[in-house]
Design a protein around this motif. Structure first.
Motif, short mmCIF file in Angstrom:
data_model
loop_
_atom_site.label_atom_id
_atom_site.label_comp_id
_atom_site.label_asym_id
_atom_site.label_seq_id
_atom_site.Cartn_x
_atom_site.Cartn_y
_atom_site.Cartn_z
N ASN A 13 0.81 -1.22 0.00
CA ASN A 13 0.00 0.00 0.00
C ASN A 13 0.84 1.28 0.00
OD1 ASN A 13 -2.61 -1.21 -0.07
ND2 ASN A 13 -2.36 -1.74 2.09
N THR A 15 2.21 4.69 -1.34
CA THR A 15 1.61 5.75 -2.14
C THR A 15 2.68 6.76 -2.50
OG1 THR A 15 1.01 7.02 -0.19
CG2 THR A 15 -0.66 5.50 -1.04
N ASN A 35 0.25 1.73 -4.79
CA ASN A 35 -0.51 2.86 -5.32
C ASN A 35 0.43 3.97 -5.75
OD1 ASN A 35 -3.22 1.83 -4.79
ND2 ASN A 35 -2.66 2.00 -2.65
N LYS A 37 2.31 6.53 -8.25
CA LYS A 37 1.83 7.28 -9.41
C LYS A 37 2.97 8.10 -10.00
CE LYS A 37 0.22 10.96 -6.38
NZ LYS A 37 -0.91 11.73 -5.89
N ASN A 58 0.38 -0.59 -10.48
CA ASN A 58 0.45 0.70 -9.82
C ASN A 58 -0.40 1.66 -10.65
OD1 ASN A 58 2.36 0.84 -7.39
ND2 ASN A 58 3.54 -0.38 -8.84
N SER A 59 -0.17 2.94 -10.47
CA SER A 59 -0.88 3.95 -11.27
C SER A 59 0.13 4.84 -12.00
CB SER A 59 -1.77 4.81 -10.35
OG SER A 59 -2.78 4.01 -9.78
#
Length: 103
Positions: A13, A15, A35, A37, A58-59
């Motif tokens: 998790n 980010t 996550n 980006k 992922n993003s």
């Protein structure tokens, strides 16, 4: 951490964005299933000893750096399940013995 060769933080998790600076001795980087980006930093393509890179699920966005083809040690690259755009760089075909997973 001068002997660090592997970073695996998959499905944790995480980010934010991928770091701009990487330990030069890394051979394995697995940050899949998080996550993260932003764009893939060009600094990753300067890791001369990198054998395995997994940034799947992922993003991430933007294009795939063409300089991945300069990584002669690279054997496995997974960028699947991101929001990357553009074409797969022809330079990746020149990497000897590599397995590239994009989808």
């Amino acid at each position: 951490m001068k002997f660090l060769h592997s970073v695996t933080l998959s499905h944790t998790n995480l980010t934010g964005y991928l770091p701009k600076h990487w330990h030069p001795n890394l051979t394995i980087v697995d940050l899949s299933g998080n996550n993260l980006k932003g764009k893939i930093p060009l600094s990753l393509t300067r890791l001369e000893n990198l054998v395995h890179l997994n940034l799947s699920s992922n993003s991430l966005n933007g294009t795939i750096p063409t300089t991945f083809g300069d990584l002669n040690a690279l054997q496995n690259l997974s960028l699947a399940s991101n929001s990357l755009s553009g074409s797969i760089p022809e330079s990746l075909a020149a990497v000897p013995g590599s397995f590239v997973q994009m989808l």
